[in-house]
Each structure stands twice: as structure tokens, then as C-alpha cells.
Design a protein around this motif. Structure first.
Motif, PDB file in Angstrom:
ATOM      1  N   LEU A 197       1.071   0.709  -0.307  1.00  0.00           N
ATOM      2  CA  LEU A 197       0.805   0.269   0.945  1.00  0.00           C
ATOM      3  C   LEU A 197      -0.525  -0.212   1.128  1.00  0.00           C
ATOM      4  N   ILE A 212      -3.136   6.208   5.507  1.00  0.00           N
ATOM      5  CA  ILE A 212      -2.204   7.093   4.549  1.00  0.00           C
ATOM      6  C   ILE A 212      -2.440   8.333   4.303  1.00  0.00           C
ATOM      7  N   TYR A 239       0.746   6.361   8.061  1.00  0.00           N
ATOM      8  CA  TYR A 239       1.767   6.353   7.105  1.00  0.00           C
ATOM      9  C   TYR A 239       1.969   7.635   6.344  1.00  0.00           C
ATOM     10  N   VAL A 275      -2.437  -1.644   4.653  1.00  0.00           N
ATOM     11  CA  VAL A 275      -2.199  -0.636   5.654  1.00  0.00           C
ATOM     12  C   VAL A 275      -3.545   0.458   5.259  1.00  0.00           C
TER      13      VAL A 275
END
Length: 180
Positions: free
Chosen positions: A21, A29, A10, A26
Motif C-alpha cells: 500500500l 495504514i 487502511y 497510501v
């Protein structure tokens, strides 16, 4: 989806977006730091795109659109997720960081569902990283060969380990690069 057995990477604008996030679980990143993107970030994303799908999640404003366009011009086939501006406004500020966590989760739910099915796609452990000589005296010098080769936008040990896992590089592949 080009890489069904790998988690998404991401790309967001800043620290607050990254924090949101991370709260959603997640793993991978990258932050652009806003619209003034260092050239190594798109170059690194192009390297990552060879082995992993990339999700662009930027603020629904002018700078967010500029960043999306800049990255799309340098990195092919990124997935663009667009937030509704009305859901991204809080206290007269516009951005992913201003959204309710539930709204972000809903926005990227299909990507999160996919990522949650992948148990692990890390290829390197902390022990591998140490064995490769990336920690301690001379560690930065050792890391620089990979940083330059793969256009990594950072040099700290932890960030380089994360980047190597984003690139899906094995210990053996890294040893080969370092021996050249």
C-alpha cells in the motif's frame, strides 16, 4: 463517505501488505499482525472511526474473513474491500501481499483517487511533536497519557505521531488532554 475531506485509514494484516500500500502512496495504514489481534487495535480503530473512514483490506482466506468479522463487531461502518482469491495467489500462498501491485491499485482505485485529492490532513508536524515533549528524555512517559487515552497500539515516537494524525488531533487538543 462520512469524512470527504480526510484520507482513508487502511487496515491490513501484515508488513508485506503495508509495504504494498505504501508503494501506491497510501498515507495511513494500521497492521493487525494477523488474526491474533491485540485488543488495543480495534479500540484504536474505534477512536479513529470517529474522525476518519476506515477501509479493511484483508487476505481472501479464512483468517482474513475472521479479522474482518472481529473488527466489524468492534468498529461500526468500516468499508470492506474483498480481493478475488484467484488474483491473490502466488507460489501457493494467498494474500494481499501476493497480488500484483496493479491489481491492488485497481481494487482500491476509488479510495486512492479520493486520497490523492486531499493535499494534507495532518494536524501535527514533527516540530509540534517535539514542542509537546514527546521526544527525548521523558518523551515516552509524556506519550503514555495519549497512548492510554486513545488505545494506541504502539509507543514509538514516529508511530505515535502518525496515530495522532490519524486521529486528527491538533496541538491544542493534545495540550488540553495532557493538562488534565
Amino acid at each position: 463517505m462520512d469524512y470527504p475531506n480526510r484520507k482513508y485509514l487502511y487496515v491490513v494484516e501484515g508488513n508485506s501488505d503495508e509495504d504494498r500500500l505504501k508503494k501506491l502512496g497510501v498515507t495511513y495504514i494500521i497492521k493487525t499482525g494477523g488474526k491474533f489481534i491485540r485488543p488495543e487495535i480495534p479500540a484504536f480503530l474505534a477512536e479513529v472511526r470517529k474522525v476518519r473512514d476506515i477501509v479493511l483490506l484483508f487476505d481472501p482466506d479464512g483468517p482474513g474473513r475472521q479479522i474482518t468479522k472481529l473488527i466489524q463487531n468492534k468498529v461500526e461502518n468500516c468499508i470492506v474491500v474483498r480481493a478475488e482469491k484467484k488474483k491473490a495467489i502466488f507460489h501457493h500462498k494467498v494474500g494481499i501481499a501476493e497480488m500484483r501491485l496493479e491489481d491492488i491499485k485497481e481494487l482500491i482505485s476509488s479510495y486512492l483517487e479520493h486520497d490523492n485529492k486531499i493535499t494534507t490532513d495532518n494536524t501535527l508536524t514533527q516540530e509540534d511533536f517535539i514542542d509537546l515533549g514527546f521526544v527525548g528524555a521523558g518523551g515516552k512517559k509524556q506519550r503514555m497519557a495519549l497512548i492510554e487515552k486513545y488505545h494506541m497500539p504502539f509507543t514509538s515516537g514516529k508511530n505515535v505521531l502518525d496515530a495522532l494524525n490519524m486521529l486528527c488531533l491538533s496541538k491544542e487538543e493534545i495540550e488540553e488532554v495532557l493538562s488534565q
